[in-house]
Design a protein around this motif. Structure first.
Motif, PDB file in Angstrom:
ATOM      1  N   ASN A 185       0.968  -1.112   0.121  1.00 40.45           N
ATOM      2  CA  ASN A 185      -0.017  -0.002   0.203  1.00 40.45           C
ATOM      3  C   ASN A 185       0.697   1.288  -0.025  1.00 40.45           C
ATOM      4  O   ASN A 185       1.784   1.291   0.842  1.00 40.45           O
ATOM      5  N   HIS A 186       0.625   2.141  -0.933  1.00 39.96           N
ATOM      6  CA  HIS A 186       1.539   3.435  -1.264  1.00 39.96           C
ATOM      7  C   HIS A 186       1.549   4.106   0.233  1.00 39.96           C
ATOM      8  O   HIS A 186       2.598   4.533   0.595  1.00 39.96           O
ATOM      9  N   LEU A 187       0.472   4.205   0.678  1.00 37.63           N
ATOM     10  CA  LEU A 187       0.386   5.052   2.097  1.00 37.63           C
ATOM     11  C   LEU A 187       1.036   4.332   3.180  1.00 37.63           C
ATOM     12  O   LEU A 187       1.712   5.107   4.106  1.00 37.63           O
ATOM     13  N   GLY A 230       3.810   2.750   2.589  1.00 39.02           N
ATOM     14  CA  GLY A 230       5.051   2.786   2.348  1.00 39.02           C
ATOM     15  C   GLY A 230       5.593   4.242   2.854  1.00 39.02           C
ATOM     16  O   GLY A 230       6.486   4.407   3.505  1.00 39.02           O
ATOM     17  N   HIS A 231       4.819   5.378   2.662  1.00 39.71           N
ATOM     18  CA  HIS A 231       5.111   6.589   3.309  1.00 39.71           C
ATOM     19  C   HIS A 231       5.273   6.575   4.843  1.00 39.71           C
ATOM     20  O   HIS A 231       5.970   7.089   5.465  1.00 39.71           O
ATOM     21  N   ALA A 232       4.094   5.997   5.439  1.00 37.97           N
ATOM     22  CA  ALA A 232       4.034   5.794   6.955  1.00 37.97           C
ATOM     23  C   ALA A 232       5.195   5.245   7.662  1.00 37.97           C
ATOM     24  O   ALA A 232       5.865   5.724   8.672  1.00 37.97           O
ATOM     25  N   THR A 249       9.073  12.556  -0.598  1.00 37.68           N
ATOM     26  CA  THR A 249       8.248  12.510  -1.788  1.00 37.68           C
ATOM     27  C   THR A 249       8.306  10.988  -2.435  1.00 37.68           C
ATOM     28  O   THR A 249       9.245  10.358  -2.138  1.00 37.68           O
ATOM     29  N   ASP A 250       7.565  10.830  -3.511  1.00 30.77           N
ATOM     30  CA  ASP A 250       7.273   9.523  -3.934  1.00 30.77           C
ATOM     31  C   ASP A 250       8.630   8.888  -4.309  1.00 30.77           C
ATOM     32  O   ASP A 250       9.381   9.431  -5.058  1.00 30.77           O
ATOM     33  N   ASN A 251       8.759   7.638  -3.713  1.00 33.12           N
ATOM     34  CA  ASN A 251      10.129   7.177  -4.220  1.00 33.12           C
ATOM     35  C   ASN A 251       9.966   5.341  -3.914  1.00 33.12           C
ATOM     36  O   ASN A 251       8.855   5.173  -3.493  1.00 33.12           O
TER      37      ASN A 251
HETATM   38 ZN    ZN Z   1       2.927   9.658  -2.210  1.00 28.82          ZN
END
Ligand code: ZN
Ligand code: KG4
Length: 341
Positions: free
Chosen positions: A109-111, A113-115, A304-306
């Motif tokens: 889940n992208h979120l 990943g950020h978390a 930021t996205d990676n």
């Molecule tokens: Zn993002």
């Protein structure tokens, strides 16, 4: 444990390889130039660009990491939420590589990943923690009990904060993405020059709203006879201050709930693209430090996205013996508290 990860949920094509907590490669191709003339991300263009860029990025990633695909233990990709065409491409690549090499496959889940990016690298962060996830597409406060134990406390009811930074930058003709340039100009401006609203402070519990703030900025811009560098800097500073105060207020609200359930938790994570904003981070740090909390953020390059954050979330999943099935379907909507392990 060597993991290859692919992130294609929006307008960044990203590939990373990690070995345990060590980052072996971090390749990012930003599509900003392709979408510039349309004033936003065009899903079809984004998907086509992911298809074009991925083979080269994968090749560069293995070259940078100095390993071959046979040395991998697992292959991960963002499974959602995001632009479905892009997610489908990254997932299909990852599944194919995993199937071909007979490696484990993990949809992230992208979120999440950020978390979890705030654990990178050598961070002192501990579960449970309170999360403020603020990016171009999301704004949430989340109670994080452990890996997979997410309870969303508040959400934005309209725009995301990164999106409002982008819109303000566009109104002032500053280019895209708006966050970094608005932050830079804000440092030269007066944050009290314009009294912008802080929407929904009294209502909505932990929920956020940014659209009224954006409209207020538009109205102020329309009222100016001319917009010189000083007015621009003052608008940026006053807008950024309003966003920071909204965060302060709503994180405090979420903290009241968090403390009740997890009195032992002492960390507050700010993640997502807006966590790259040093002014906002410093302001939150000062306030919550006084209350005995640490503000933890990923290193600037991982805000930021990676794909490193996707690889790292996959590492956590692997450690807990958790993989995905090759039949996993891409999800355009995938709230954090609907992740199942
Ligand atoms: Zn993002
Ligand atoms: O997390 P991210 O890369 O993509 C999404 O998942 O949405 O976040 C991108 C967003 C953009 O809206 C960008 O303007 C914002 O993060 N951003 C910032 C800063 N750097 C990037 N916002 C405020 N201040 C910054 N320094």
């Amino acid at each position: 444990m060597k993991i290859l990860a692919i992130e294609t949920s929006c307008d960044e094509t990203a590939v990373a390889i990690i070995d345990g907590e060590q980052i072996l490669s971090n390749q990012i191709y930003s599509q900003i130039e392709l979408h510039k003339e349309y004033g936003g991300v065009v899903p079809e263009i984004a998907a086509r660009s992911h298809v074009e860029s991925l083979p080269k990025l994968l090749e560069q990633s293995f070259e940078e990491a100095g390993i071959t695909s046979h040395q991998l233990d697992a292959v991960a990709a963002t499974g959602g939420p995001g632009l479905i065409g892009g997610v489908m491409i990254g997932l299909t690549y990852a599944k194919s590589i995993a199937a071909m090499l007979d490696k484990k496959f993990i949809a992230i889940n992208h979120l999440e990943g950020h978390a979890l990016s705030a654990f990178m690298p050598e961070s002192k962060l501990k579960y449970p923690f309170l999360l403020l996830l603020a990016s171009g597409g999301h704004c949430q406060t989340v109670m994080v009990k452990n890996l997979g134990g997410y309870k969303v406390l508040g959400n934005t009811l309209d725009d995301a904060p990164g999106e409002s930074f982008d819109k303000v930058a566009r109104m002032l003709n500053l280019g895209y993405p708006g966050g970094p340039i608005v932050e830079k100009l804000a440092s030269q401006g007066n944050k009290r020059a314009f009294d912008f609203p802080r929407p929904m402070l009294k209502q909505g519990g932990c929920n956020f709203s940014f659209s009224g703030l954006k409209t207020a900025v538009r109205n102020i811009i329309l009222k100016q006879d001319s917009i010189d560098d000083t007015v621009t800097a003052n608008i940026c500073a006053s807008f950024q201050e309003a966003v920071a105060e909204i965060f302060l207020f709503k994180v405090s609200k979420a903290l009241e709930i968090f403390i009740d359930i997890h009195p032992e938790g002492k960390d507050i994570v700010i993640a997502g693209g807006v966590a790259a904003n040093q002014y906002i981070k410093a302001k939150l740090s000062r306030t919550f430090k006084e209350k005995g909390y640490n503000i933890v953020s990923p290193p600037l390059a991982l805000c930021t996205d990676n794909a490193v954050m996707i690889a790292y979330a996959a590492l956590q999943r692997l450690k807990s013996g958790n993989f995905s099935d090759l039949s996993f379907s891409p999800l355009s909507r995938w709230p954090l508290d609907e992740i199942k392990y």
